[in-house]
Design a protein around this motif. Sequence first.
Motif, PDB file in Angstrom:
ATOM      1  N   GLU A   1      13.723  -7.372   5.681  1.00 54.26           N
ATOM      2  CA  GLU A   1      12.423  -7.338   6.333  1.00 54.26           C
ATOM      3  C   GLU A   1      11.646  -6.101   5.891  1.00 54.26           C
ATOM      4  OE1 GLU A   1      10.520  -7.331  10.853  1.00 54.26           O
ATOM      5  OE2 GLU A   1      12.689  -7.442  10.532  1.00 54.26           O
ATOM      6  N   GLN A   2      10.389  -6.283   5.542  1.00 58.02           N
ATOM      7  CA  GLN A   2       9.566  -5.180   5.089  1.00 58.02           C
ATOM      8  C   GLN A   2       9.140  -4.324   6.283  1.00 58.02           C
ATOM      9  OE1 GLN A   2       6.127  -6.366   2.876  1.00 58.02           O
ATOM     10  NE2 GLN A   2       5.658  -4.298   2.184  1.00 58.02           N
ATOM     11  N   GLN A   3       9.197  -2.989   6.101  1.00 56.36           N
ATOM     12  CA  GLN A   3       8.805  -2.098   7.185  1.00 56.36           C
ATOM     13  C   GLN A   3       7.323  -2.251   7.491  1.00 56.36           C
ATOM     14  OE1 GLN A   3      10.285   2.026   7.475  1.00 56.36           O
ATOM     15  NE2 GLN A   3       8.152   2.662   7.315  1.00 56.36           N
ATOM     16  N   LYS A   4       7.011  -2.262   8.766  1.00 56.42           N
ATOM     17  CA  LYS A   4       5.619  -2.353   9.198  1.00 56.42           C
ATOM     18  C   LYS A   4       4.889  -1.065   8.859  1.00 56.42           C
ATOM     19  CE  LYS A   4       2.759  -3.211  13.276  1.00 56.42           C
ATOM     20  NZ  LYS A   4       2.756  -3.490  14.743  1.00 56.42           N
ATOM     21  N   LEU A   5       3.687  -1.198   8.306  1.00 59.64           N
ATOM     22  CA  LEU A   5       2.909  -0.023   7.940  1.00 59.64           C
ATOM     23  C   LEU A   5       2.393   0.677   9.191  1.00 59.64           C
ATOM     24  CD1 LEU A   5       0.900  -1.411   4.885  1.00 59.64           C
ATOM     25  CD2 LEU A   5       2.951   0.009   4.859  1.00 59.64           C
ATOM     26  N   ARG A   6       2.454   2.009   9.174  1.00 58.64           N
ATOM     27  CA  ARG A   6       2.047   2.803  10.325  1.00 58.64           C
ATOM     28  C   ARG A   6       0.642   3.376  10.171  1.00 58.64           C
ATOM     29  NH1 ARG A   6       6.178   4.538  13.738  1.00 58.64           N
ATOM     30  NH2 ARG A   6       8.306   4.039  13.066  1.00 58.64           N
ATOM     31  N   ALA A   7       0.241   3.718   8.940  1.00 58.88           N
ATOM     32  CA  ALA A   7      -1.013   4.448   8.759  1.00 58.88           C
ATOM     33  C   ALA A   7      -1.894   3.892   7.647  1.00 58.88           C
ATOM     34  CB  ALA A   7      -0.713   5.930   8.479  1.00 58.88           C
ATOM     35  N   LEU A   8      -1.291   3.328   6.617  1.00 58.36           N
ATOM     36  CA  LEU A   8      -2.028   2.907   5.436  1.00 58.36           C
ATOM     37  C   LEU A   8      -2.240   1.397   5.422  1.00 58.36           C
ATOM     38  CD1 LEU A   8      -0.242   5.038   2.689  1.00 58.36           C
ATOM     39  CD2 LEU A   8      -2.426   5.545   3.814  1.00 58.36           C
ATOM     40  N   SER A   9      -3.224   0.973   4.655  1.00 59.28           N
ATOM     41  CA  SER A   9      -3.424  -0.450   4.405  1.00 59.28           C
ATOM     42  C   SER A   9      -2.486  -0.904   3.287  1.00 59.28           C
ATOM     43  CB  SER A   9      -4.871  -0.713   3.994  1.00 59.28           C
ATOM     44  OG  SER A   9      -5.118  -0.136   2.711  1.00 59.28           O
ATOM     45  N   PRO A  10      -2.177  -2.192   3.211  1.00 61.08           N
ATOM     46  CA  PRO A  10      -1.373  -2.680   2.082  1.00 61.08           C
ATOM     47  C   PRO A  10      -2.012  -2.354   0.741  1.00 61.08           C
ATOM     48  CG  PRO A  10      -1.517  -4.357   3.792  1.00 61.08           C
ATOM     49  CD  PRO A  10      -2.473  -3.270   4.178  1.00 61.08           C
ATOM     50  N   GLU A  11      -3.345  -2.332   0.695  1.00 58.94           N
ATOM     51  CA  GLU A  11      -4.046  -2.027  -0.561  1.00 58.94           C
ATOM     52  C   GLU A  11      -3.800  -0.584  -0.993  1.00 58.94           C
ATOM     53  OE1 GLU A  11      -5.607  -5.531   1.314  1.00 58.94           O
ATOM     54  OE2 GLU A  11      -5.461  -3.480   2.110  1.00 58.94           O
ATOM     55  N   SER A  12      -3.782   0.339  -0.029  1.00 59.94           N
ATOM     56  CA  SER A  12      -3.533   1.744  -0.357  1.00 59.94           C
ATOM     57  C   SER A  12      -2.108   1.951  -0.857  1.00 59.94           C
ATOM     58  CB  SER A  12      -3.792   2.631   0.862  1.00 59.94           C
ATOM     59  OG  SER A  12      -5.159   2.648   1.197  1.00 59.94           O
ATOM     60  N   VAL A  13      -1.152   1.278  -0.219  1.00 60.46           N
ATOM     61  CA  VAL A  13       0.236   1.378  -0.680  1.00 60.46           C
ATOM     62  C   VAL A  13       0.369   0.802  -2.086  1.00 60.46           C
ATOM     63  CG1 VAL A  13       2.608   0.629  -0.256  1.00 60.46           C
ATOM     64  CG2 VAL A  13       1.159   1.342   1.667  1.00 60.46           C
ATOM     65  N   ALA A  14      -0.307  -0.307  -2.349  1.00 61.12           N
ATOM     66  CA  ALA A  14      -0.270  -0.908  -3.682  1.00 61.12           C
ATOM     67  C   ALA A  14      -0.895   0.017  -4.718  1.00 61.12           C
ATOM     68  CB  ALA A  14      -0.992  -2.256  -3.670  1.00 61.12           C
ATOM     69  N   ASP A  15      -2.002   0.677  -4.357  1.00 58.85           N
ATOM     70  CA  ASP A  15      -2.632   1.632  -5.273  1.00 58.85           C
ATOM     71  C   ASP A  15      -1.672   2.765  -5.631  1.00 58.85           C
ATOM     72  OD1 ASP A  15      -4.998   0.241  -5.382  1.00 58.85           O
ATOM     73  OD2 ASP A  15      -6.070   1.534  -3.958  1.00 58.85           O
ATOM     74  N   PHE A  16      -0.959   3.268  -4.625  1.00 59.89           N
ATOM     75  CA  PHE A  16       0.000   4.346  -4.873  1.00 59.89           C
ATOM     76  C   PHE A  16       1.109   3.873  -5.807  1.00 59.89           C
ATOM     77  CE2 PHE A  16       3.879   6.691  -3.913  1.00 59.89           C
ATOM     78  CZ  PHE A  16       3.450   8.008  -4.027  1.00 59.89           C
ATOM     79  N   ARG A  17       1.593   2.662  -5.583  1.00 58.90           N
ATOM     80  CA  ARG A  17       2.704   2.170  -6.411  1.00 58.90           C
ATOM     81  C   ARG A  17       2.264   1.911  -7.850  1.00 58.90           C
ATOM     82  NH1 ARG A  17       5.417  -1.736  -1.738  1.00 58.90           N
ATOM     83  NH2 ARG A  17       6.349   0.002  -0.575  1.00 58.90           N
ATOM     84  N   ILE A  18       0.998   1.604  -8.039  1.00 59.13           N
ATOM     85  CA  ILE A  18       0.481   1.376  -9.385  1.00 59.13           C
ATOM     86  C   ILE A  18       0.145   2.699 -10.076  1.00 59.13           C
ATOM     87  CG2 ILE A  18      -1.469   0.428 -10.701  1.00 59.13           C
ATOM     88  CD1 ILE A  18      -1.552  -1.835  -8.600  1.00 59.13           C
ATOM     89  N   ASN A  19      -0.546   3.592  -9.345  1.00 53.95           N
ATOM     90  CA  ASN A  19      -1.084   4.801  -9.965  1.00 53.95           C
ATOM     91  C   ASN A  19      -0.190   6.029  -9.812  1.00 53.95           C
ATOM     92  OD1 ASN A  19      -3.579   3.636 -10.880  1.00 53.95           O
ATOM     93  ND2 ASN A  19      -4.270   3.638  -8.760  1.00 53.95           N
ATOM     94  N   GLY A  20       0.590   6.088  -8.730  1.00 53.49           N
ATOM     95  CA  GLY A  20       1.456   7.238  -8.512  1.00 53.49           C
ATOM     96  C   GLY A  20       0.811   8.361  -7.723  1.00 53.49           C
ATOM     97  N   PHE A  21      -0.393   8.148  -7.192  1.00 52.78           N
ATOM     98  CA  PHE A  21      -1.039   9.154  -6.344  1.00 52.78           C
ATOM     99  C   PHE A  21      -2.053   8.463  -5.443  1.00 52.78           C
ATOM    100  CE2 PHE A  21      -3.502   8.861 -10.229  1.00 52.78           C
ATOM    101  CZ  PHE A  21      -4.819   8.823  -9.798  1.00 52.78           C
ATOM    102  N   LEU A  22      -2.403   9.156  -4.355  1.00 54.79           N
ATOM    103  CA  LEU A  22      -3.317   8.594  -3.369  1.00 54.79           C
ATOM    104  C   LEU A  22      -3.919   9.730  -2.563  1.00 54.79           C
ATOM    105  CD1 LEU A  22      -4.273   5.910  -1.842  1.00 54.79           C
ATOM    106  CD2 LEU A  22      -2.395   6.417  -0.238  1.00 54.79           C
ATOM    107  N   LYS A  23      -5.220   9.702  -2.341  1.00 60.52           N
ATOM    108  CA  LYS A  23      -5.889  10.697  -1.497  1.00 60.52           C
ATOM    109  C   LYS A  23      -6.227  10.064  -0.152  1.00 60.52           C
ATOM    110  CE  LYS A  23     -10.197  12.000  -2.354  1.00 60.52           C
ATOM    111  NZ  LYS A  23     -11.349  12.714  -2.960  1.00 60.52           N
ATOM    112  N   VAL A  24      -5.895  10.769   0.929  1.00 59.31           N
ATOM    113  CA  VAL A  24      -6.233  10.333   2.276  1.00 59.31           C
ATOM    114  C   VAL A  24      -7.041  11.453   2.921  1.00 59.31           C
ATOM    115  CG1 VAL A  24      -5.390   9.543   4.504  1.00 59.31           C
ATOM    116  CG2 VAL A  24      -4.119   8.973   2.422  1.00 59.31           C
TER     117      VAL A  24
END
Length: 264
Positions: free
Chosen positions: A2-25
């Motif tokens: 089962e995938q962990q429920k996201l607490r703070a980020l959108s699925p799109e932001s998590v996907a961006d991080f996994r593609i690019n390796g960085f994320l600004k919040v």
Amino acid sequence: MEQQKLRALSPESVADFRINGFLKVEHVLTDHQVATLGDHADLIADGRASHIPDSSLQLEPVFRDGATAVADRVLATRKLFNMAVYDDLLWRHATNPAVVDIVADLLGTDDIKMYGDQLFMKSPVTGSAQPWHQDSASWRDIYPMDLVTAWTAIDDATLNNGCLRFVPGTHRWGMLSKERLDHFIDDLETERWPAVPVPVPAGSISFHHSLTLHTSSKNTSPSRRRAYAIHYMRASSWQDVAVTDAPKMPPFKQVRGCSFPGRV
């Protein structure tokens, strides 16, 4: 699984991080939290925190090699490190749910330990550049090489005072030794491997993967660029004690969740 429920980020932001390796919040900390962190950073850099060992301080190269006399220890400091294990205020920041919820989303687990922490001072004029590197090239005793750094801007990090720059996707290259990285240095920040500067307003946080190539230029502005970075890893990570040339770290502290026998 089962995938962990996201607490703070959108699925799109998590996907961006996994593609690019960085994320600004942006706007993670309040103005009061930023001011408190900045005042505490200066207190430690000034040597007024007796509970922080002297070994945690590193001066800028021009002061370290004796070329320039130290008139102001705060402005002469390049960075301080391995402090949160000794300091309650810094540990509260490291365990701040507003920060750790984002890290949990990026790591995909609530079982999290702190690898270490670094306070970067980068003063005007003397604040030096940091060459291209991957964090896990130093932390090469920790597996998987899948740590996340939360780089909190205490001052506005701008193009002129040395904000971080990342090469997207390089966390998927694996760890590069210096000899292997040297083959790519001339291609970084070109059309072949373009870099992305990431200015970060004070109170906002830049998150990056431990294998993402990043750098920062010297501070050419009249403004300070202080930032406090916490490095997080899964509590299920394994430390290879046979690796003898990795940094010698204090005991890894539990940030959230469970620990596991035989792991970090």
